[in-house]
Design a protein around this motif. Sequence first.
Motif, mmCIF file in Angstrom:
data_model
loop_
_atom_site.group_PDB
_atom_site.id
_atom_site.type_symbol
_atom_site.label_atom_id
_atom_site.label_comp_id
_atom_site.label_asym_id
_atom_site.label_seq_id
_atom_site.Cartn_x
_atom_site.Cartn_y
_atom_site.Cartn_z
ATOM 1 N N GLN A 371 0.722 -1.122 -0.011
ATOM 2 C CA GLN A 371 0.076 -0.126 0.018
ATOM 3 C C GLN A 371 0.865 1.237 0.005
ATOM 4 N N TYR A 372 0.887 1.907 -0.994
ATOM 5 C CA TYR A 372 1.583 3.180 -1.111
ATOM 6 C C TYR A 372 0.899 4.304 -0.494
ATOM 7 N N THR A 373 1.830 4.860 0.558
ATOM 8 C CA THR A 373 1.237 5.993 1.301
ATOM 9 C C THR A 373 1.948 7.508 0.909
ATOM 10 N N ALA A 374 2.980 7.428 -0.073
ATOM 11 C CA ALA A 374 3.219 8.334 -0.491
ATOM 12 C C ALA A 374 3.709 8.270 -2.114
ATOM 13 N N GLU A 397 -1.750 9.055 0.515
ATOM 14 C CA GLU A 397 -1.758 9.805 1.533
ATOM 15 C C GLU A 397 -1.208 11.554 1.340
ATOM 16 N N ARG A 398 0.144 11.135 0.486
ATOM 17 C CA ARG A 398 0.839 12.381 0.242
ATOM 18 C C ARG A 398 1.281 12.159 -1.102
ATOM 19 N N TYR A 421 -8.169 16.311 -1.813
ATOM 20 C CA TYR A 421 -6.561 16.520 -1.925
ATOM 21 C C TYR A 421 -6.608 18.009 -1.454
ATOM 22 N N THR A 422 -5.689 18.587 -0.452
ATOM 23 C CA THR A 422 -5.420 19.706 -0.060
ATOM 24 C C THR A 422 -4.159 19.964 -0.446
ATOM 25 N N ARG A 446 -4.090 13.944 1.483
ATOM 26 C CA ARG A 446 -5.434 13.581 1.338
ATOM 27 C C ARG A 446 -6.142 13.833 2.510
ATOM 28 N N GLN A 447 -7.224 14.393 2.560
ATOM 29 C CA GLN A 447 -8.144 15.020 3.612
ATOM 30 C C GLN A 447 -8.621 13.535 4.513
#
Length: 447
Positions: A371-374, A397-398, A421-422, A446-447
């Motif tokens: 699971q890629y988080t960035a 996430e980022r 996304y912010t 990601r919000q």
Amino acid sequence: MKRGRGRARAAPAADAPAAIGQRIELQLERLTHDGRGIGRWRGRTVFVEGGLPGEQVQARVLRARSKLIETRLESLQQVSELRQPLRCVHADLCGGCSLQHMAREQQLEIKQQALAQQLQHFAQVEPQQWAPALEGPAYGYRQRTRVALRWDRGRRELDVGFRQRASSELVNVEQCPVLVPELEHVLTRLPALLRSLDGADALGHVELIGAEHPALVLRHLRPLSEADSNRLQAFAAECELGLWLQGEEANALAVNGALEPAYRLTDQQLELGFAPGDFTQVNPQMNQAMVNQALDWLAPASGEAVLDLFCGVGNFALALARAGAKVTGIEGSAEMVARATDNARKNDLDEVHFLAADLSKPLEVPPGSPQYTAALLDPPRDGAGQMVVDLAALAVERILYISCNPATLARDAGILAGKGYTLVRAGIMDMFPQTAHVEAMALFRRQ
């Protein structure tokens, strides 16, 4: 009826306010996002290449429409106190550097404004935090350049230089102060060498590459004579350059065991090899600063799974792996993937692997991937519209986006905003001082 040798002024279009080639006088008020002066003439907006706010100028019309006139500076009646002396004798003609007349602070300001305006116009977003501009040397920074060659049949002489601004004609160059000194020295001697060749009428272009194992790459359109080959080898040896020749082959071939060019990321203790045709950043100081900032902004945790899209020869992927991340790099060129893999091996990095894929199509993550988080992406000028959609679908996430085109960055920022996304942070990177080119970095969460 014979025509005169001089170029006649073009007749204006039916709705055009001025004729092509006409000289007009006006006062300049402000700047466009690409550094041209803006003023008014007979109720119409005028863009003036080379003009600064507050200047009274005479300008020559290049293009004219009903409400907009594009011109080039001809002379100054009133000069801005901010105007800088030109460092290059070719700056008025050469298409490479359009902002040498402008103070560095003013260059950075218009580039920052360009990014902010594009984000607002295309995406209606503004970052939570604007980062200070990332900047390096103003001159002597470019360690790679392509020199254009053209045989003039009328004069029976080889033109050696860079393209003129808004023209296919060449400027025969005698200097280029944005080049690193070692390459500028080669450039001053190169025209005489090339014009001395028996095959001077059948040359394509030259690429000069600095950094580790500097190189001269020559594209030739017919086989070289033995005498020409010897002249080239002697010149390369005298200038301490590896010689690479490209004829009908798809890729340049090394001569006499010339070593593959390479560059260093000193802060990460990395050396990355590349082939003459590969994309690499031309500004080494700024590339190092950019990689450092990317690591700081993305802040990968030890063992974190990170995607690097458009990874090239591993510029970011290897730095991320050195920081402790487990990296998957994806690139469209199978040849560059092979070199990235070799770079990882030579730098003793095991937690990074690379694969080739067409990144204009939906992203296919290999089975069994973590699971890629960035994610980090560094796309070409047309951006990464498909990729940001796919990264959002993966719930990354980022996302750190490196951009060479504020317009497509803004478009893709709008897509990410619509996906939840912010835009946390953004800033420009002055990779090409003295030009209007804008590079930027943006961090989405990601919000």
